[in-house]
Design an enzyme around this catalytic site. Sequence first.
Site, PDB file in Angstrom:
ATOM      1  N   ASP A 194      40.188  16.871 -42.532  1.00  0.00           N
ATOM      2  CA  ASP A 194      40.221  15.759 -41.572  1.00  0.00           C
ATOM      3  C   ASP A 194      38.800  15.253 -41.334  1.00  0.00           C
ATOM      4  O   ASP A 194      37.979  15.926 -40.721  1.00  0.00           O
ATOM      5  CB  ASP A 194      40.823  16.234 -40.236  1.00  0.00           C
ATOM      6  CG  ASP A 194      40.980  15.082 -39.258  1.00  0.00           C
ATOM      7  OD1 ASP A 194      42.003  14.375 -39.326  1.00  0.00           O
ATOM      8  OD2 ASP A 194      40.056  14.864 -38.441  1.00  0.00           O
ATOM      9  N   TYR A 239      32.206  10.085 -38.691  1.00  0.00           N
ATOM     10  CA  TYR A 239      31.523  11.370 -38.887  1.00  0.00           C
ATOM     11  C   TYR A 239      30.403  11.274 -39.929  1.00  0.00           C
ATOM     12  O   TYR A 239      29.602  12.194 -40.058  1.00  0.00           O
ATOM     13  CB  TYR A 239      32.497  12.479 -39.308  1.00  0.00           C
ATOM     14  CG  TYR A 239      33.705  12.684 -38.413  1.00  0.00           C
ATOM     15  CD1 TYR A 239      33.772  12.126 -37.138  1.00  0.00           C
ATOM     16  CD2 TYR A 239      34.791  13.438 -38.843  1.00  0.00           C
ATOM     17  CE1 TYR A 239      34.883  12.298 -36.337  1.00  0.00           C
ATOM     18  CE2 TYR A 239      35.903  13.623 -38.044  1.00  0.00           C
ATOM     19  CZ  TYR A 239      35.953  13.043 -36.792  1.00  0.00           C
ATOM     20  OH  TYR A 239      37.065  13.220 -36.013  1.00  0.00           O
ATOM     21  N   LYS A 297      39.469   7.943 -40.969  1.00  0.00           N
ATOM     22  CA  LYS A 297      39.822   7.074 -39.827  1.00  0.00           C
ATOM     23  C   LYS A 297      38.934   5.846 -39.811  1.00  0.00           C
ATOM     24  O   LYS A 297      37.718   5.961 -40.023  1.00  0.00           O
ATOM     25  CB  LYS A 297      39.643   7.849 -38.500  1.00  0.00           C
ATOM     26  CG  LYS A 297      40.216   9.250 -38.543  1.00  0.00           C
ATOM     27  CD  LYS A 297      40.075  10.010 -37.235  1.00  0.00           C
ATOM     28  CE  LYS A 297      40.456  11.465 -37.425  1.00  0.00           C
ATOM     29  NZ  LYS A 297      39.369  12.365 -37.832  1.00  0.00           N
ATOM     30  N   HIS A 353      40.984   5.121 -35.366  1.00  0.00           N
ATOM     31  CA  HIS A 353      40.374   6.255 -34.662  1.00  0.00           C
ATOM     32  C   HIS A 353      40.627   6.215 -33.146  1.00  0.00           C
ATOM     33  O   HIS A 353      40.953   7.224 -32.536  1.00  0.00           O
ATOM     34  CB  HIS A 353      38.874   6.267 -34.958  1.00  0.00           C
ATOM     35  CG  HIS A 353      38.249   7.625 -34.853  1.00  0.00           C
ATOM     36  ND1 HIS A 353      37.229   8.034 -35.675  1.00  0.00           N
ATOM     37  CD2 HIS A 353      38.491   8.670 -34.026  1.00  0.00           C
ATOM     38  CE1 HIS A 353      36.876   9.272 -35.368  1.00  0.00           C
ATOM     39  NE2 HIS A 353      37.619   9.678 -34.357  1.00  0.00           N
TER      40      HIS A 353
HETATM   41  P1  NAD Z   1      37.589  22.751 -32.180  1.00  0.00           P
HETATM   42  O1  NAD Z   1      38.479  22.877 -31.002  1.00  0.00           O
HETATM   43  O2  NAD Z   1      38.138  22.924 -33.551  1.00  0.00           O
HETATM   44  O3  NAD Z   1      36.401  23.766 -31.928  1.00  0.00           O
HETATM   45  C1  NAD Z   1      35.358  23.899 -32.849  1.00  0.00           C
HETATM   46  C2  NAD Z   1      34.319  24.874 -32.307  1.00  0.00           C
HETATM   47  O4  NAD Z   1      34.930  26.113 -31.957  1.00  0.00           O
HETATM   48  C3  NAD Z   1      33.308  25.214 -33.411  1.00  0.00           C
HETATM   49  O5  NAD Z   1      32.206  24.343 -33.370  1.00  0.00           O
HETATM   50  C4  NAD Z   1      32.912  26.637 -33.068  1.00  0.00           C
HETATM   51  O6  NAD Z   1      31.885  26.590 -32.134  1.00  0.00           O
HETATM   52  C5  NAD Z   1      34.149  27.182 -32.419  1.00  0.00           C
HETATM   53  N1  NAD Z   1      34.972  28.027 -33.321  1.00  0.00           N
HETATM   54  C6  NAD Z   1      35.776  27.630 -34.348  1.00  0.00           C
HETATM   55  N2  NAD Z   1      36.408  28.679 -34.882  1.00  0.00           N
HETATM   56  C7  NAD Z   1      36.007  29.758 -34.184  1.00  0.00           C
HETATM   57  C8  NAD Z   1      36.305  31.142 -34.279  1.00  0.00           C
HETATM   58  N3  NAD Z   1      37.179  31.612 -35.150  1.00  0.00           N
HETATM   59  N4  NAD Z   1      35.694  31.991 -33.392  1.00  0.00           N
HETATM   60  C9  NAD Z   1      34.817  31.524 -32.469  1.00  0.00           C
HETATM   61  N5  NAD Z   1      34.499  30.228 -32.351  1.00  0.00           N
HETATM   62  C10 NAD Z   1      35.085  29.355 -33.200  1.00  0.00           C
HETATM   63  O7  NAD Z   1      36.794  21.370 -32.029  1.00  0.00           O
HETATM   64  P2  NAD Z   1      36.665  19.995 -32.773  1.00  0.00           P
HETATM   65  O8  NAD Z   1      35.786  20.088 -33.941  1.00  0.00           O
HETATM   66  O9  NAD Z   1      36.312  19.046 -31.690  1.00  0.00           O
HETATM   67  O10 NAD Z   1      38.145  19.617 -33.270  1.00  0.00           O
HETATM   68  C11 NAD Z   1      38.627  19.904 -34.572  1.00  0.00           C
HETATM   69  C12 NAD Z   1      38.738  18.672 -35.412  1.00  0.00           C
HETATM   70  O11 NAD Z   1      39.542  17.680 -34.767  1.00  0.00           O
HETATM   71  C13 NAD Z   1      37.413  17.929 -35.646  1.00  0.00           C
HETATM   72  O12 NAD Z   1      36.556  18.600 -36.555  1.00  0.00           O
HETATM   73  C14 NAD Z   1      37.916  16.594 -36.121  1.00  0.00           C
HETATM   74  O13 NAD Z   1      38.348  16.689 -37.461  1.00  0.00           O
HETATM   75  C15 NAD Z   1      39.105  16.384 -35.178  1.00  0.00           C
HETATM   76  N6  NAD Z   1      38.737  15.571 -33.987  1.00  0.00           N
HETATM   77  C16 NAD Z   1      39.238  14.316 -33.896  1.00  0.00           C
HETATM   78  C17 NAD Z   1      38.952  13.526 -32.796  1.00  0.00           C
HETATM   79  C18 NAD Z   1      39.552  12.162 -32.698  1.00  0.00           C
HETATM   80  O14 NAD Z   1      39.128  11.356 -31.835  1.00  0.00           O
HETATM   81  N7  NAD Z   1      40.514  11.816 -33.522  1.00  0.00           N
HETATM   82  C19 NAD Z   1      38.096  14.003 -31.783  1.00  0.00           C
HETATM   83  C20 NAD Z   1      37.582  15.282 -31.903  1.00  0.00           C
HETATM   84  C21 NAD Z   1      37.923  16.063 -32.998  1.00  0.00           C
END
Ligand code: NAD
Length: 280
Positions: free
Chosen positions: A45, A50, A75, A108
């Site tokens: 994704d 990004y 997106k 997006h």
């Molecule tokens: P997430 O909830 O996936 O959290 C990511 C963070 O959690 C990492 O940076 C790390 O610090 C921690 N983490 C991940 N795995 C872990 C583990 N096993 N143990 C301990 N810590 C861990 O946050 P995100 O990146 O905001 O969301 C995931 C994806 O969703 C994004 O990468 C993106 O692709 C998507 N997203 C989309 C939008 C949108 O507006 N459409 C907005 C935000 C995110």
Amino acid sequence: MTNPRITLNDGHTIPQLGFGVWQVPPPEAERVVDEALQVGYRHIDTAQMYQNESGVGRAVAASGLPRADVFITTKVNNNAHRPADAAESIKRSLDELGTDYIDLLLIHWPLPTQYGGDFVSTWEALIAAREAGQVRSIGVSNFQPAHLEALHRTGVTPAVNQIEVHPHFSNEAARAANATQGTVTEVWSPLGQGSVLTDPAIAAIAERLGRTAAQVIIRWHLQRGDVVFPKTVTRARMEENADVFGFQLSAEDIVAIDALDKGEAGRIGPNPDVFDWIPS
Ligand code: NAD
């Protein structure tokens, strides 16, 4: 890993567990996605916003995997809502990703306060891209129920709506609106950007099951039927987050995690009803 595929309303299927790359710095994206593919992820994704589509594309090409084996979502950026700009941005995404089709393309953000509130003509540009074969499936992100309703007049229902969901913000109204119209919910920030990992209730369930907090939260999303793509740049965590198909949460555990919802107070990201940021 046994990763179920979910059938979208247009007949295409999507791996339920994927890998998100928001905030993966562009120079690191190729290495990170390469490792994620080695671990077994087959759904990435990304987004124009990004600025790491080219790293994603290079990793997919270098993996030697057939293109059809990797599901790529991107997106349309907030500065490309006008239909001509959207069309141009889709061509650029194809270029950056080094592919001749995108599996899933999303708007997006709805940006209800920009472009005169017109995201419907942007949606029509996505419909045109699908008709032209540049894109297999089309959907939206951060659409509230009223925004979804505005698309009804086009006669094309989004395949997915990607929205913020995690145990502290279960976003039920948006999930229910998606379900009512046959739109799959994809959840973003599934771990609350890491903030939910330390919730004592999650920690207690994880300890009892001999699993990690991240695995318990990802399992909760999967068992609710949503598509989920946690992000990490660390290989050990990629493996941990993918190792979620060998156990189940009980109905009681699901109910206990459901109860952690804080409503609007639990929201981490911007509220889509007022978010109007456009990159320069
Ligand atoms: P997430 O909830 O996936 O959290 C990511 C963070 O959690 C990492 O940076 C790390 O610090 C921690 N983490 C991940 N795995 C872990 C583990 N096993 N143990 C301990 N810590 C861990 O946050 P995100 O990146 O905001 O969301 C995931 C994806 O969703 C994004 O990468 C993106 O692709 C998507 N997203 C989309 C939008 C949108 O507006 N459409 C907005 C935000 C995110």
